[in-house]
Design an enzyme around this catalytic site. Structure first.
Site, PDB file in Angstrom:
ATOM      1  N   HIS A  86       0.811  -1.228   0.000  1.00  0.00           N
ATOM      2  CA  HIS A  86       0.000   0.000   0.000  1.00  0.00           C
ATOM      3  C   HIS A  86       0.837   1.268   0.000  1.00  0.00           C
ATOM      4  O   HIS A  86       0.305   2.350   0.235  1.00  0.00           O
ATOM      5  CB  HIS A  86      -0.945   0.014   1.202  1.00  0.00           C
ATOM      6  CG  HIS A  86      -2.022  -1.016   1.110  1.00  0.00           C
ATOM      7  ND1 HIS A  86      -2.835  -1.316   2.151  1.00  0.00           N
ATOM      8  CD2 HIS A  86      -2.406  -1.831   0.097  1.00  0.00           C
ATOM      9  CE1 HIS A  86      -3.689  -2.265   1.805  1.00  0.00           C
ATOM     10  NE2 HIS A  86      -3.439  -2.596   0.553  1.00  0.00           N
ATOM     11  N   ILE A  93       0.803   6.916   0.065  1.00  0.00           N
ATOM     12  CA  ILE A  93       0.272   5.847   0.905  1.00  0.00           C
ATOM     13  C   ILE A  93      -1.210   5.653   0.609  1.00  0.00           C
ATOM     14  O   ILE A  93      -1.987   6.607   0.663  1.00  0.00           O
ATOM     15  CB  ILE A  93       0.452   6.197   2.398  1.00  0.00           C
ATOM     16  CG1 ILE A  93       1.913   6.543   2.694  1.00  0.00           C
ATOM     17  CG2 ILE A  93      -0.052   5.062   3.282  1.00  0.00           C
ATOM     18  CD1 ILE A  93       2.117   7.353   3.954  1.00  0.00           C
ATOM     19  N   CYS A  94      -1.585   4.439   0.307  1.00  0.00           N
ATOM     20  CA  CYS A  94      -2.991   4.107   0.069  1.00  0.00           C
ATOM     21  C   CYS A  94      -3.585   3.639   1.396  1.00  0.00           C
ATOM     22  O   CYS A  94      -3.560   2.453   1.727  1.00  0.00           O
ATOM     23  CB  CYS A  94      -3.096   3.023  -1.004  1.00  0.00           C
ATOM     24  SG  CYS A  94      -4.804   2.635  -1.453  1.00  0.00           S
ATOM     25  N   LEU A  95      -4.076   4.601   2.173  1.00  0.00           N
ATOM     26  CA  LEU A  95      -4.680   4.340   3.480  1.00  0.00           C
ATOM     27  C   LEU A  95      -5.823   5.331   3.651  1.00  0.00           C
ATOM     28  O   LEU A  95      -5.603   6.547   3.608  1.00  0.00           O
ATOM     29  CB  LEU A  95      -3.640   4.505   4.596  1.00  0.00           C
ATOM     30  CG  LEU A  95      -4.121   4.267   6.023  1.00  0.00           C
ATOM     31  CD1 LEU A  95      -4.563   2.815   6.218  1.00  0.00           C
ATOM     32  CD2 LEU A  95      -3.028   4.632   7.020  1.00  0.00           C
TER      33      LEU A  95
END
Length: 159
Positions: A86, A93-95
């Site tokens: 992620h 950041i893929c959050l």
């Protein structure tokens, strides 16, 4: 030139900074907060048996905007970014908690202490050490622009 902040943003950032100095999150240290709108965090990789990042140290850059905390700050890993499903090579950041809007999970109740603990938790729960699908293409397309300009889809809560 320093970012101009609303009075609300200025008070909130100062309050979070004071709290951080009193009680920094586990495994994290504030390297810099000059100007106050840009924090550089040093984060120790989570420890424990089987942890991919236990011996690693990462730097995270947080850029607060004038409408913080209503709008989330830009949060990116500085180079070299962790190799994680992620986290893109450019540090994006893929959050979901880092983004607002349609499917983002940002809340003004979140603090930077909670955000960095979420990032450590994300690293700790990794089941493999690999780059996200399409990493090279994504990084070539977006470069170093704000990750908030990307259209994120949050569907994987396993890592």
């Amino acid at each position: 030139m320093a970012q101009r902040l609303s009075p609300v943003a200025s008070r909130r950032i100062q309050s979070e900074l004071n709290e951080w100095m009193r009680s920094p999150p586990e495994g994290c240290a504030l390297e810099s907060c000059e100007p106050m709108t840009t924090w550089i965090i040093i984060m120790q990789g989570p420890e424990g048996h089987g942890r991919f990042y236990a011996d690693d140290v990462f730097r995270i850059k947080i850029d607060f905007g004038e409408n913080y905390p209503l709008d989330p700050p830009d949060v990116v890993f500085m180079a070299p970014a962790p190799i994680h499903p992620h986290i893109y090579s450019n540090g994006h950041i893929c959050l979901d908690i880092l983004y607002s809007g349609h499917n983002g999970g940002w809340s003004p109740a979140l603090t930077m202490s909670k955000v960095v603990l979420s990032l450590r938790s994300m690293l700790a729960s990794a089941t493999e050490k690999r780059k996200p699908p399409g990493d090279a293409e994504y990084c070539a397309r977006v470069g170093n622009r704000s990750p908030k300009l990307s259209k994120w889809v949050f569907e994987d809560d396993k890592v």
